[in-house]
Write an enzyme that holds these catalytic residues in place. Structure first.
Site, PDB file in Angstrom:
ATOM      1  N   HIS A  85      53.210  51.497  25.043  1.00 16.59           N
ATOM      2  CA  HIS A  85      52.907  52.915  25.246  1.00 16.59           C
ATOM      3  C   HIS A  85      53.688  53.327  26.493  1.00 16.59           C
ATOM      4  O   HIS A  85      53.847  52.512  27.418  1.00 16.59           O
ATOM      5  CB  HIS A  85      51.445  53.166  25.595  1.00 16.59           C
ATOM      6  N   ASP A 133      35.798  47.286  18.701  1.00 16.47           N
ATOM      7  CA  ASP A 133      37.166  46.805  18.559  1.00 16.47           C
ATOM      8  C   ASP A 133      37.415  45.693  19.583  1.00 16.47           C
ATOM      9  O   ASP A 133      37.864  45.960  20.688  1.00 16.47           O
ATOM     10  CB  ASP A 133      38.079  48.014  18.825  1.00 16.47           C
ATOM     11  N   ASP A 171      52.094  52.247  29.677  1.00 18.50           N
ATOM     12  CA  ASP A 171      52.016  50.812  29.998  1.00 18.50           C
ATOM     13  C   ASP A 171      53.172  50.399  30.892  1.00 18.50           C
ATOM     14  O   ASP A 171      53.039  49.500  31.712  1.00 18.50           O
ATOM     15  CB  ASP A 171      52.128  49.931  28.743  1.00 18.50           C
ATOM     16  N   HIS A 186      40.857  47.513  12.957  1.00 14.18           N
ATOM     17  CA  HIS A 186      40.528  48.895  12.583  1.00 14.18           C
ATOM     18  C   HIS A 186      40.073  48.935  11.128  1.00 14.18           C
ATOM     19  O   HIS A 186      39.176  49.712  10.775  1.00 14.18           O
ATOM     20  CB  HIS A 186      41.738  49.811  12.764  1.00 14.18           C
TER      21      HIS A 186
HETATM   22  C1  XUL Z   1      43.922  51.102  19.807  1.00 21.72           C
HETATM   23  C2  XUL Z   1      45.202  50.691  19.229  1.00 21.72           C
HETATM   24  C3  XUL Z   1      46.410  51.218  19.896  1.00 21.72           C
HETATM   25  C4  XUL Z   1      47.545  51.513  18.972  1.00 21.72           C
HETATM   26  C5  XUL Z   1      48.703  52.157  19.639  1.00 21.72           C
HETATM   27  O1  XUL Z   1      42.809  50.612  19.149  1.00 21.72           O
HETATM   28  O2  XUL Z   1      45.248  49.939  18.292  1.00 21.72           O
HETATM   29  O3  XUL Z   1      46.768  50.312  20.865  1.00 21.72           O
HETATM   30  O4  XUL Z   1      47.999  50.367  18.328  1.00 21.72           O
HETATM   31  O5  XUL Z   1      48.360  53.281  20.361  1.00 21.72           O
HETATM   32 CO    CO Z   2      46.824  49.055  17.245  1.00 22.04          CO
END
Ligand code: XUL
Ligand code: CO
Length: 437
Positions: A101, A307, A104, A271
């Protein structure tokens, strides 16, 4: 080489008999499986956020991971130390790719201009590191969820100024991703959803999300970015109701914007499980809709409902998803990104290596089993047989566009059609699958 990882050598394949914990037991990057090397199939990526940026916080406690780049000091200097350590790690673990990101890699400044300056500085250094190490960028993405301006969403925020701000941030991050030769660009909303309908105009928020996708795709073409734009589904956490809940709801958003040829999916294991599906469901759904782009490979904990982003450690959790991926030609532009973090008690530099080694080994082991499963064709034979009548007279008749309900009813009456139930043989198939694990 960074000071932090100086006691750790390059990780090599030593085979399952090796006692060396800092070696691969199954991941042999040059080994050919299903016609390609493991390196080419997986296109593994280390992620910058969990591996180098996450300090070990949990809701009850502060940082446990005291990395040299997490000390008090000039934030840009810290980002430089982090960059050195990250590339040393990439080079030693040998994932051919990494992901990040924007936030980061470089700190946010007091103004947008200052933030951009910080990013440009790090990107300049990163470009050199990539050249030296031959590391490649699987995807870049913008963090549009951590800062308080995004507390009510980014492109779905009630305030158009926030939309404009995130549009600017994403534009810049797409420019950076292109400059670094990134192979894809990921959009994960983070907070693209809502907490309560009491204060929410759902129709407008979804229209704005659609508008945002249009703008991103338009810009991708404008700058000639050749990679894929990928949307990453996640059901909830941080936001209670997310518009990008799972593969199906992401596809609904993509189709709403008319962008199904342009935007594909980045499917993350944890997810998938949080949405009440499993990994193989999300993968098969994406493949059935020609929308599989890339994968965030991690796992949750069946006893915890959030998560946990753990590294994968069990072939049984992966084999059916791998079966679908690799019997459908594998990933093309995509890769397997370790969107996974070590536990907050794993505080040593070696722990980061053990985590990636274990995950790469488990993927390799699963791929070897998947090759057998595909080549022996037992599963595909069962499925082909189960659906075989769809390719004969009645199936063809139903699919024929000139057929209608009246014609079908007539046929049922005339031919005295009276279907007899057949076993789905789930237990038999589970026993067969077990042989490969
Ligand atoms: C958050 C997640 C993120 C995405 C990218 O749960 O998975 O890190 O992969 O923004
Ligand atoms: Co992700």
């Amino acid at each position: 080489m960074s000071e932090y990882f100086k006691d750790i050598n390059h990780i090599k394949f030593e085979g399952p008999e090796s006692e060396n914990p800092l070696s691969f037991k199954f991941y042999n990057e040059d080994q050919v499986v299903l016609g390609k090397t493991m390196k080419e199939h997986f296109r593994f990526a280390t992620c910058y956020w969990h591996t180098f940026t996450w300090p070990g916080l949990d809701p009850f406690g502060g940082p446990t991971l005291e990395r040299p780049w997490m000390q008090v000091g000039d934030p840009l200097k810290m980002a430089e130390i982090k960059l050195d350590a990250a590339f040393d790690f990439f080079n030693k673990i040998k994932t051919p790719f990494f992901c990040f990101h924007d936030r980061d890699i470089a700190p946010e400044g007091n103004t947008y201009k200052e933030t951009k300056k910080n990013l440009d500085h790090i990107v300049e250094l990163m470009e050199k590191k990539m050249e030296e190490t031959k590391m490649k960028l699987l995807w870049g993405t913008a963090n549009a969820f951590s800062h308080k301006r995004y507390m009510s969403g980014a492109s779905t925020n009630p305030d158009p100024e926030v939309f404009a701000f995130v549009a600017t941030q994403v534009k810049n991050c797409m420019d950076i991703t292109k400059r670094l030769g990134g192979e894809n660009y990921v959009l994960w909303g983070g907070r693209e959803g809502y907490e309560t309908i009491l204060n929410t105009n759902m129709k407008l928020e979804m229209d704005n999300l659609s508008r945002f996708l249009e703008l991103v795709v338009d810009y991708k073409h404008k700058i000639g970015f050749k990679g894929l734009i990928l949307l990453e589904p996640k059901p909830h956490e941080p936001t209670k109701h997310q518009y990008d809940f799972d593969a199906a709801s992401c596809l609904a958003l993509i189709r709403k914007a008319g962008l199904e040829k342009e935007v594909k999916l980045n499917i993350e294991v944890n997810h998938a499980t949080l949405s009440g599906h499993n990994f193989e469901h999300e993968i098969a759904y994406a493949i059935a809709n020609n929308a599989l782009g890339s994968i965030d490979i991690n796992r949750g904990d069946t006893m915890l409902g959030w998560d946990t982003d753990q590294f994968p450690n069990n072939p049984a959790d992966l084999i059916l998803a791998f079966y679908h991926i690799f019997s459908n030609g594998g990933l093309k532009n995509g890769g397997f990104n370790f969107d996974a973090k070590i536990r907050r008690q794993s505080i040593d530099p070696e722990d980061l290596f053990y985590a990636h080694i274990g995950a790469m080994d488990v993927c390799a082991k699963t791929l070897i089993a998947t090759e057998k499963l595909i080549n022996e064709g037992i599963l595909s034979k069962h499925i082909d047989e189960r659906y075989s009548n769809w390719y004969k007279d009645l199936g063809n008749f139903i699919h024929d566009k000139s057929t209608n309900l009246e014609k079908i009813s007539q046929l049922v009456v005339e031919n005295k059609i009276n279907p007899k139930p057949k076993s789905g043989q789930q237990e038999l198939l589970e026993n067969i699958l077990n042989k490969y694990l």
